[in-house]
Design an enzyme around this catalytic site. Structure first.
Site, PDB file in Angstrom:
ATOM      1  N   GLU A 228      -7.616 -10.740  -2.637  1.00  0.00           N
ATOM      2  CA  GLU A 228      -8.033  -9.916  -3.771  1.00  0.00           C
ATOM      3  C   GLU A 228      -6.875  -8.977  -4.070  1.00  0.00           C
ATOM      4  OE1 GLU A 228     -12.752 -10.275  -3.399  1.00  0.00           O
ATOM      5  OE2 GLU A 228     -11.926  -8.260  -3.399  1.00  0.00           O
ATOM      6  N   CYS A 262      -8.305  -1.378  -8.494  1.00  0.00           N
ATOM      7  CA  CYS A 262      -7.777  -2.690  -8.880  1.00  0.00           C
ATOM      8  C   CYS A 262      -8.214  -3.026 -10.298  1.00  0.00           C
ATOM      9  CB  CYS A 262      -8.236  -3.757  -7.905  1.00  0.00           C
ATOM     10  SG  CYS A 262     -10.011  -3.779  -7.684  1.00  0.00           S
TER      11      CYS A 262
HETATM   12  P1  NAD Z   1      -0.847  -3.324   0.554  1.00  0.00           P
HETATM   13  O1  NAD Z   1      -0.549  -4.744   0.219  1.00  0.00           O
HETATM   14  O2  NAD Z   1       0.288  -2.386   0.718  1.00  0.00           O
HETATM   15  O3  NAD Z   1      -1.670  -3.231   1.923  1.00  0.00           O
HETATM   16  C1  NAD Z   1      -2.906  -3.890   2.099  1.00  0.00           C
HETATM   17  C2  NAD Z   1      -3.131  -4.145   3.578  1.00  0.00           C
HETATM   18  O4  NAD Z   1      -2.187  -5.109   4.054  1.00  0.00           O
HETATM   19  C3  NAD Z   1      -2.948  -2.920   4.459  1.00  0.00           C
HETATM   20  O5  NAD Z   1      -3.959  -2.918   5.450  1.00  0.00           O
HETATM   21  C4  NAD Z   1      -1.560  -3.136   5.079  1.00  0.00           C
HETATM   22  O6  NAD Z   1      -1.386  -2.487   6.323  1.00  0.00           O
HETATM   23  C5  NAD Z   1      -1.574  -4.638   5.245  1.00  0.00           C
HETATM   24  N1  NAD Z   1      -0.238  -5.272   5.348  1.00  0.00           N
HETATM   25  C6  NAD Z   1       0.942  -4.833   4.812  1.00  0.00           C
HETATM   26  N2  NAD Z   1       1.943  -5.727   5.112  1.00  0.00           N
HETATM   27  C7  NAD Z   1       1.373  -6.721   5.839  1.00  0.00           C
HETATM   28  C8  NAD Z   1       1.871  -7.930   6.422  1.00  0.00           C
HETATM   29  N3  NAD Z   1       3.151  -8.284   6.304  1.00  0.00           N
HETATM   30  N4  NAD Z   1       0.993  -8.725   7.080  1.00  0.00           N
HETATM   31  C9  NAD Z   1      -0.312  -8.396   7.184  1.00  0.00           C
HETATM   32  N5  NAD Z   1      -0.831  -7.267   6.665  1.00  0.00           N
HETATM   33  C10 NAD Z   1      -0.008  -6.438   5.989  1.00  0.00           C
HETATM   34  O7  NAD Z   1      -1.855  -2.801  -0.575  1.00  0.00           O
HETATM   35  P2  NAD Z   1      -2.535  -1.373  -0.734  1.00  0.00           P
HETATM   36  O8  NAD Z   1      -1.527  -0.387  -1.221  1.00  0.00           O
HETATM   37  O9  NAD Z   1      -3.341  -1.024   0.458  1.00  0.00           O
HETATM   38  O10 NAD Z   1      -3.584  -1.667  -1.913  1.00  0.00           O
HETATM   39  C11 NAD Z   1      -3.270  -1.549  -3.282  1.00  0.00           C
HETATM   40  C12 NAD Z   1      -3.329  -2.916  -3.948  1.00  0.00           C
HETATM   41  O11 NAD Z   1      -4.579  -3.525  -3.670  1.00  0.00           O
HETATM   42  C13 NAD Z   1      -3.261  -2.820  -5.454  1.00  0.00           C
HETATM   43  O12 NAD Z   1      -2.391  -3.826  -5.949  1.00  0.00           O
HETATM   44  C14 NAD Z   1      -4.691  -3.091  -5.892  1.00  0.00           C
HETATM   45  O13 NAD Z   1      -4.819  -3.616  -7.202  1.00  0.00           O
HETATM   46  C15 NAD Z   1      -5.139  -4.053  -4.858  1.00  0.00           C
HETATM   47  N6  NAD Z   1      -6.611  -4.084  -4.765  1.00  0.00           N
HETATM   48  C16 NAD Z   1      -7.271  -5.188  -5.208  1.00  0.00           C
HETATM   49  C17 NAD Z   1      -8.655  -5.241  -5.166  1.00  0.00           C
HETATM   50  C18 NAD Z   1      -9.407  -6.435  -5.684  1.00  0.00           C
HETATM   51  O14 NAD Z   1     -10.599  -6.495  -5.462  1.00  0.00           O
HETATM   52  N7  NAD Z   1      -8.782  -7.370  -6.357  1.00  0.00           N
HETATM   53  C19 NAD Z   1      -9.370  -4.159  -4.647  1.00  0.00           C
HETATM   54  C20 NAD Z   1      -8.669  -3.049  -4.182  1.00  0.00           C
HETATM   55  C21 NAD Z   1      -7.292  -3.030  -4.244  1.00  0.00           C
END
Ligand code: NAD
Length: 456
Positions: A228, A262
């Site tokens: 997502e 999001c």
């Molecule tokens: P992010 O990608 O920075 O982090 C998300 C998660 O991934 C965190 O727990 C982080 O620690 C982990 N992570 C980071 N690098 C990783 C790796 N290499 N391997 C495994 N895990 C890793 O995103 P964020 O800043 O937490 O969230 C913001 C983004 O999420 C925005 O783009 C937003 O649109 C999206 N979002 C989407 C939805 C949806 O339902 N489509 C809902 C909420 C947020």
């Protein structure tokens, strides 16, 4: 790992992050726990989630304050999020029995043949979560996953760690075994270590950049993967609307949660015949949004959770100005402790500008005039993303005609920035793959096993 308050930059506390060895141990724990959990009758699993719901109700003010403290979300919006989770739990409690029951899909007495589908749990899943709505994006996964008999290795975002720890404590108090819901604490490195374990599925919410890494890791292993991801969600305002109420609704869709949703409205197209009136009403509305201490009951614009996002927003502002956009409000970070950005509105934008192409994930929006519905549809579809899209008009047929041409997982008529537990939440293109919520969002945590049964 330091946990900081983005509203004033102070360190709230420090926690120990899980290193690769700890993550491996946690995986082994969950593997053993899942085998036992899958045998627990569904009634008991439902009772544990119902008890979790009760614990949340009892603790909601503490939970809301923790959330506001660590992500900078205005306190009223933190309370709304927790209330929203309760509604989702109610949906899962009501629908799971029917969705997880074995189905007889064919029977032929003459041939003594029966065909059945059993919904078996996937096994041990990784739930890697974002910080912007930790109760929503986490709960959409771990609640139905646990009900379906999976063990969950839950990695909250490093920016919502304390909320993740609260969630684990409440689930354990409610009777979910410690080896069935296992919090994994840390940042991206811990998430990457989690993906090196032989999990049976990965359910991720976060950015496109991380999603690509997750998909690559899961692809090598042939495990179920759901992503997502982000959005650049458009709204088209037709000329027949009540301008003031449409402007108020769309402004809320763009700036709620300080634009860090999001499904925040990230692009606005307005029919040229009402453009100037709409822009005026919109700016008036945004001017009324109070920015300030997230713990204050009257605050509507909170802090920017991740400091690096300030640079993204500044770059979008500079790019839009350079390319001729008209800055009507805001446009800069706020000079106070912590991470703050002014609510920012641009008019006269176009698709050459980053503010209309790249996810902003902050309190900034561009408004563009369009000549007709066809032009609006073309612009709405001119994006790498496809999470949600909406139309404001009095004309239902016109709305349906427009929305049927828009390539997005969710479409809205006269509403926006809305999620329902009864409807699937999914994106197309770079907004992700797979879905959560709705009855599909229960069965997605199962593997449908096909039974061909022939009496001898
Ligand atoms: P992010 O990608 O920075 O982090 C998300 C998660 O991934 C965190 O727990 C982080 O620690 C982990 N992570 C980071 N690098 C990783 C790796 N290499 N391997 C495994 N895990 C890793 O995103 P964020 O800043 O937490 O969230 C913001 C983004 O999420 C925005 O783009 C937003 O649109 C999206 N979002 C989407 C939805 C949806 O339902 N489509 C809902 C909420 C947020």
């Amino acid at each position: 790992m330091k946990i900081s308050n983005p509203a004033d930059g102070t360190v709230i506390t420090e926690v120990t992050a899980d290193n690769a060895t700890a993550v491996r141990r946690k995986f082994e724990l969950a593997r053993a726990g899942q085998a036992k959990w899958a045998k627990v009758p569904l009634k008991k699993r439902l009772a544990a989630i119902a008890a979790f719901r009760e614990r949340i109700v009892a603790m909601q003010e503490t939970l809301a304050r923790t959330l506001t403290h660590e992500v900078g979300k205005p306190i009223r919006q933190s309370r709304n999020e927790i209330k929203g989770l309760l509604g989702r739990i109610d949906f899962f409690l009501a629908e799971s029995s029917a969705m997880l029951r074995d189905e007889k899909v064919f029977a032929d007495a003459g041939q003594k043949l029966e065909e059945r589908i059993a919904h078996e749990p996937l096994g041990v899943i990784a739930n890697i979560s974002a910080w912007n709505y930790p109760y929503f994006v986490g709960g959409n996964v771990f609640v139905p996953a646990l009900l379906a008999g999976n063990a969950v290795l839950y990695k909250p975002s490093e920016f919502a760690t304390l909320t993740g720890i609260h969630i684990a404590e409440l689930l354990h108090e409610a009777g979910i075994p410690r080896d069935v819901f296992v919090p994994v604490i840390g940042d991206g490195a811990t998430g990457a270590a989690l993906l090196r374990q032989p999990v049976d599925g990965v359910f991720f919410t976060g950015s496109l950049a991380t999603g690509e890494k997750i998909a690559a890791a899961a692809g090598k292993r042939m495990i179920k993967v759901q992503l997502e991801l982000g959005g650049k969600d458009p709204i088209y305002v037709c000329e027949d609307v009540d301008v003031a109420s449409a402007a108020a609704a769309v402004a809320d869709g763009a700036f709620y949660n300080t634009g860090q949703s999001c499904c925040s409205v990230e692009r606005i197209y307005v029919h040229e015949s009402i453009h100037d009136a709409f822009v005026k009403a919109f700016v008036d509305e945004v001017r009324g949004f109070k920015l300030g201490d997230p713990m204050d009951e009257s605050t509507y614009i909170g802090a920017i959770t991740r400091r690096p996002q300030l640079e993204v927003l500044k770059k979008q502002v500079a790019d839009a100005k350079r390319k001729g956009a008209r800055l009507l409000l805001g446009g800069a970070s706020v000079k106070r402790k912590g991470n703050w950005f002014e609510p920012t509105v641009f008019a006269d934008v176009d698709h050459s500008m980053a503010v209309m192409r790249d996810e902003s994930f902050g309190p900034i929006i561009g408004i563009q005039a369009v000549a007709d519905d066809e032009a609006a549809v073309d612009l709405m579809n001119d994006t790498e993303y496809g999470l949600t899209a909406g139309v404001y008009t009095k004309d239902e047929r016109r709305a349906k005609r427009i929305l049927s041409q828009v390539n997005a997982g969710t479409v809205y008529w006269n509403c926006c920035d809305r999620v329902s537990p009864r409807l699937p939440w999914s994106g197309v293109k770079h907004s992700g793959i797979g879905l959560t919520l709705s009855t599909y969002g229960i069965q997605t945590f199962t593997r449908p096993k096909a039974w061909h049964l022939k009496a001898g």
